[in-house]
Design an enzyme around this catalytic site. Structure first.
Site, PDB file in Angstrom:
ATOM      1  N   GLU A   1       0.809  -1.221   0.000  1.00  0.00           N
ATOM      2  CA  GLU A   1       0.000   0.000   0.000  1.00  0.00           C
ATOM      3  C   GLU A   1       0.846   1.277   0.000  1.00  0.00           C
ATOM      4  O   GLU A   1       0.921   1.984   1.020  1.00  0.00           O
ATOM      5  CB  GLU A   1      -0.960   0.017   1.201  1.00  0.00           C
ATOM      6  CG  GLU A   1      -2.061  -1.011   1.097  1.00  0.00           C
ATOM      7  CD  GLU A   1      -3.154  -0.819   2.149  1.00  0.00           C
ATOM      8  OE1 GLU A   1      -2.886  -0.177   3.183  1.00  0.00           O
ATOM      9  OE2 GLU A   1      -4.260  -1.307   1.935  1.00  0.00           O
TER      10      GLU A   1
ATOM     11  N   GLU B   1      -6.716  -7.533  -0.586  1.00  0.00           N
ATOM     12  CA  GLU B   1      -7.224  -7.630   0.793  1.00  0.00           C
ATOM     13  C   GLU B   1      -8.707  -7.304   0.762  1.00  0.00           C
ATOM     14  O   GLU B   1      -9.096  -6.229   0.290  1.00  0.00           O
ATOM     15  CB  GLU B   1      -6.508  -6.631   1.713  1.00  0.00           C
ATOM     16  CG  GLU B   1      -5.016  -6.878   1.817  1.00  0.00           C
ATOM     17  CD  GLU B   1      -4.315  -5.872   2.745  1.00  0.00           C
ATOM     18  OE1 GLU B   1      -5.015  -5.138   3.474  1.00  0.00           O
ATOM     19  OE2 GLU B   1      -3.076  -5.811   2.708  1.00  0.00           O
TER      20      GLU B   1
HETATM   21  C1  GAL Z   1      -4.491  -2.483   4.981  1.00  0.00           C
HETATM   22  C2  GAL Z   1      -3.083  -3.019   5.129  1.00  0.00           C
HETATM   23  C3  GAL Z   1      -3.042  -4.267   5.973  1.00  0.00           C
HETATM   24  C4  GAL Z   1      -3.882  -4.083   7.204  1.00  0.00           C
HETATM   25  C5  GAL Z   1      -5.292  -3.748   6.800  1.00  0.00           C
HETATM   26  C6  GAL Z   1      -6.252  -3.598   7.952  1.00  0.00           C
HETATM   27  O1  GAL Z   1      -4.471  -1.116   4.754  1.00  0.00           O
HETATM   28  O2  GAL Z   1      -2.507  -3.312   3.882  1.00  0.00           O
HETATM   29  O3  GAL Z   1      -1.715  -4.540   6.344  1.00  0.00           O
HETATM   30  O4  GAL Z   1      -3.351  -3.073   7.987  1.00  0.00           O
HETATM   31  O5  GAL Z   1      -5.284  -2.534   6.098  1.00  0.00           O
HETATM   32  O6  GAL Z   1      -7.540  -3.263   7.515  1.00  0.00           O
END
Ligand code: GAL
Length: 626
Positions: free
Chosen positions: A144, A315
């Site tokens: 990110e 994610e």
């Molecule tokens: C994203 C990040 C992850 C985790 C997640 C939590 O922004 O890539 O590592 O922190 O959020 O929602």
């Protein structure tokens, strides 16, 4: 192509004894991919040049031999503590000149050359070691870019790199002075070494200076990412992915995407609703447990465009997150709906974040597919359901849409630099247009400004900073503010809009507070922004006082204001009847997306929605063959 599911996993967080059981359960759930490694630098290299790869070798072997495909993340978002001893000046600096310290993550400045070399070094070592592993099936660079506002740094290293960037771009201080208009307020420079970063000035810095700094900052992200891609490609043929975020305009994702094989992004619909969609309280309440009905789709469509059509969700929110102002739980069915929506928009793979909720550290309140004690969290069954549905689903493809919408990062930098009205926000302007297109049931391709409008029935380009001559040859809807500046942020010599084929001149603009929209004769209104124009083109909309609000010259339409939702819908209805495009008026929360083979329907509403012969339960997903 077979669509697949995956999950994010942190073997370094758990005792090695449970890795095999975890892997077996992932496979039983129907997951294909597991992403690992992206924050584990302190365990790979606990001290400078002292490596411990054995645990990662074993983790890859255990997961891979269970049948999972590995996505290996480079750990460069979390340099270990010793790195700070080696390079105390590697931190990013905020606009107030404060160092952003160690103790969480992303504690580096993109312009720090020695850190960039360290990132390249660890990437090379990983690529050499694992590039040929039969289990290694994809790479993720860093994690990110810009998370926690880290793409823009006001460090000393950024300053030196910026001076060099300006020297290359402008070649002489005289040329830079002319390009920026530095005669204004005696801001002229004699030497590039006098240049500073545009923070901590007494009042507003020169917008041309700020715009240059924003472009420079974006280029630093591109170079940082490129260094890793170059190393990986020497040792591995597996696709390279980065995980972008929602509503990030601090770097050019097309430029970063050009070095990737696949763009992915991290989709947290409920966190976004409360934290960055810009929704009002009524919509926040209505969509609290589902997320905004257009925000995820927008990013699927945007990121699909940033790496030649290949996209993933790296994610996917499984349950409550920990980072939004409030963190409610999703309606049952939403983790399934979000995955299907991503597939309908062309995602090849959706990975849930994360396998098991961590009982320690910053994200201990963030849900996973399992609870910290390894018993199932609600999303586990939903992931299994999606996996089994995918088994019986044919390849739905990803049809080209009949409508294109331009999204341009340079324009975002420009209007963030000088908005001229408190709520003139480029992302919001484009997103409002997108929302109107979605309400009308249209499938959309988001595109860069290099699009060929002849390939679409309609191409929308609101707020585009500069307009290339190639943006012609089909029906183009431009404005407000499209073509209103030069590349270096001056008003064009012939006044705005600088769009070839138009005989229209903006004589002044007004930004409008929320309580003062300007109604349009026949329905709808301008909100936030309105331009007074002189025109020899055909006037197609007028304000109540008769002054022109939109004009047309052949296939080119110019909107002299920011349409409210009803005006967008009216404009679409009128255009659709002209070019025989089928336009719907979908009920609140109901959304549709066409693929090559199927039409998908999604109910983002909190209650049952009916439409035609369809009845959709909350979180309902429905598909029919086209
Ligand atoms: C994203 C990040 C992850 C985790 C997640 C939590 O922004 O890539 O590592 O922190 O959020 O929602």
């Amino acid at each position: 192509m077979k669509r697949t599911l995956g999950v994010c996993y942190y073997p370094e967080h758990w005792s090695e004894e449970i890795w095999a059981t975890d892997a077996k359960r992932m496979v039983e759930t129907g997951l294909t991919w597991v992403r690992i490694g992206e924050f584990a630098w302190s365990r790979m290299e606990p001290a400078p040049e002292k490596f411990e790869w054995d645990w990662l070798d074993r983790a890859i072997e255990v997961l891979g031999s269970a049948g999972l495909k590995i996505i290996l993340g480079t750990p460069t978002a979390t340099p270990p503590r010793w790195m700070l001893d080696k390079y105390p000046d590697m931190l990013a600096y905020d606009a107030e000149g404060r160092a952003r310290k160690f103790g969480s993550r992303r504690h580096y400045c993109f312009s720090h050359q020695a850190y960039r070399a360290e990132a390249r070094r660890i990437t090379k070592l990983m690529a050499e070691r694992y590039g040929a592993s039969p289990h290694l099936a994809a790479w993720q660079t860093d994690n990110e870019y810009d998370c926690h506002d880290t793409a823009i740094s006001y460090s000393h290293h950024a300053l030196i790199a910026f001076q060099d960037w300006c020297a290359q771009r402008y070649q002489s201080p005289t040329a830079l002075n002319a390009a920026w208009g530095n005669v204004f307020w005696s801001m002229e420079y004699d030497d590039f070494s006098q240049l500073e970063l545009p923070n901590q000035t007494v009042t507003e810095a020169n917008p041309s200076h700020v715009l240059a700094f924003r472009r420079f900052s974006s280029d630093q992200v591109v170079l940082f990412n490129q260094a890793q891609c170059d190393e990986i490609r020497k040792y591995s043929t597996a696709p390279i992915i980065h995980n972008f975020m929602g509503r990030i305009t601090s770097f050019d994702h097309y430029d970063v995407g050009a070095d990737l094989d696949i763009s992915s992004w991290d989709s947290y619909p409920m966190g976004f609703l409360l934290d960055r969609v810009g929704a009002n309280d009524t919509d926040k309440a209505h969509y609290l447990r589902q997320g905004d009905p257009d925000f995820q789709a927008f990013h699927h469509d945007l990121y699909r465009a940033t790496s030649a059509g290949r996209c993933w969700v790296m994610e996917q929110q499984p349950g409550p997150v920990n980072w939004a102002p409030w963190n409610p739980a999703p309606l049952p069915g939403m983790p399934r709906l979000w995955a299907w929506e991503a597939f309908a928009h062309g995602a090849e793979t959706v990975c849930y974040f994360r396998w098991r909720q961590a009982p320690f550290a910053q994200e201990q309140m963030h849900a996973g597919l399992l609870l910290p004690d390894s018993t199932p969290a609600p999303a586990l069954a939903e992931a299994a359901q999606v996996a089994s549905e995918l088994e019986s689903m044919p390849d739905v493809g990803c049809a080209r849409a009949s409508v294109a919408l331009v999204f341009d990062y340079d324009s975002a930098y420009a209007w963030e630099t000088q908005p001229q009205g408190a709520d003139f926000d480029y992302f919001q302007l484009v997103f409002d247009c997108y929302r109107a297109l979605r309400r009308a049931g249209l499938s959309i391709d988001i595109v860069s400004k290099d699009v060929d409008p002849a390939a679409y029935k309609l191409t929308f380009a609101p707020g585009l900073l500069t307009v290339p001559d190639s943006l012609a040859g089909g029906v183009v809807i431009a404005g407000p503010r499209t073509g209103s500046k030069t590349e270096e942020f001056h008003i064009p010599a012939g006044l705005a809009p600088e769009i070839s084929g138009l005989q229209t001149k903006v004589t002044y603009v007004e930004s409008l507070p929320p309580f003062a929209p300007m109604p349009i004769a026949g329905g709808g209104a301008f909100e936030k922004w309105r331009e007074s124009i002189e025109t020899n083109d055909t006037i197609i909309l007028r304000l109540m006082d008769g002054s022109p609000a939109a004009v047309r010259a052949n296939d080119l339409i110019y909107l002299a204001g920011w349409p409210n939702p009803n005006l967008w819908h009216r404009i679409l209805l009128e255009l659709a009847s002209e070019i025989s495009l089928t336009v719907l008026d979908l009920p609140r929360g109901l959304r549709v997306r066409d693929t090559d083979t199927h039409r998908f329907w999604f109910n983002y509403g909190p209650s049952v929605t009916t439409y035609g012969s369809m009845t959709l339960t909350p979180a309902g997903v429905y598909w029919e063959e086209l």
